[in-house]
Design an enzyme around this catalytic site. Structure first.
Site, mmCIF file in Angstrom:
data_model
loop_
_atom_site.group_PDB
_atom_site.id
_atom_site.type_symbol
_atom_site.label_atom_id
_atom_site.label_comp_id
_atom_site.label_asym_id
_atom_site.label_seq_id
_atom_site.Cartn_x
_atom_site.Cartn_y
_atom_site.Cartn_z
ATOM 1 N N VAL A 28 20.976 -53.665 28.392
ATOM 2 C CA VAL A 28 20.375 -53.114 27.711
ATOM 3 C C VAL A 28 20.941 -53.635 26.130
ATOM 4 O O VAL A 28 20.398 -53.709 25.130
ATOM 5 C CB VAL A 28 20.403 -51.570 27.487
ATOM 6 C CG1 VAL A 28 21.762 -50.891 27.479
ATOM 7 C CG2 VAL A 28 19.495 -51.011 26.605
ATOM 8 N N ALA A 49 15.274 -53.627 30.429
ATOM 9 C CA ALA A 49 16.598 -53.382 30.342
ATOM 10 C C ALA A 49 17.097 -52.302 31.056
ATOM 11 O O ALA A 49 16.681 -51.390 31.122
ATOM 12 C CB ALA A 49 16.772 -53.074 28.724
ATOM 13 N N CYS A 50 18.374 -52.680 31.575
ATOM 14 C CA CYS A 50 19.316 -51.696 32.210
ATOM 15 C C CYS A 50 20.936 -51.341 31.619
ATOM 16 O O CYS A 50 21.224 -52.026 30.925
ATOM 17 C CB CYS A 50 19.489 -52.141 33.838
ATOM 18 S SG CYS A 50 20.491 -53.659 33.991
ATOM 19 N N ASP A 51 21.331 -50.436 32.443
ATOM 20 C CA ASP A 51 22.685 -50.237 32.231
ATOM 21 C C ASP A 51 23.425 -50.285 33.402
ATOM 22 O O ASP A 51 24.626 -51.205 33.352
ATOM 23 C CB ASP A 51 22.763 -48.790 31.416
ATOM 24 C CG ASP A 51 24.151 -48.565 30.989
ATOM 25 O OD1 ASP A 51 24.857 -49.473 30.371
ATOM 26 O OD2 ASP A 51 24.510 -47.261 30.838
#
Length: 99
Positions: free
Chosen positions: A43, A12-14
């Site tokens: 995310v 998960a990333c932003d």
């Protein structure tokens, strides 16, 4: 959760700067022969069928809000982080994975 029970990992990333994409690619390569799917998602969009969520420590609270009871592996460094190394080892050797 035992590493042998992991079938899908979500990275998960932003910000979408590419570092988490590199991590997802590295995990895909390392876990290919263990039949583990690795996907990269925002995310705020963690899919329900994820077994494990991997995210930067700074995103852990947001990931927890969308991950339900799935373990979250938090890392500080995108490549070579001990938490990610431990996760890979648990999948390869059948060790326990904890949040």
């Amino acid at each position: 959760m035992n590493g042998k029970d992991v079938h899908k990992i979500i990275v998960a990333c932003d910000a979408g700067m590419g570092s988490s994409v590199m991590l997802a690619s590295q995990l895909r390569k390392e876990l290919r022969k263990y039949s583990v799917t690795v996907e990269h998602t925002p995310v705020n969009s963690i899919p329900d069928d994820a077994d494990i969520v991997v995210c930067h420590q700074g995103l852990a609270d947001r990931a927890a809000a969308g991950a339900g009871d799935k373990p979250i592996v938090k890392f500080q460094v995108f490549l070579g982080d001990p938490a990610v190394t431990k996760l890979v080892s648990a999948i390869k050797n059948g060790g326990e994975i904890s949040a």
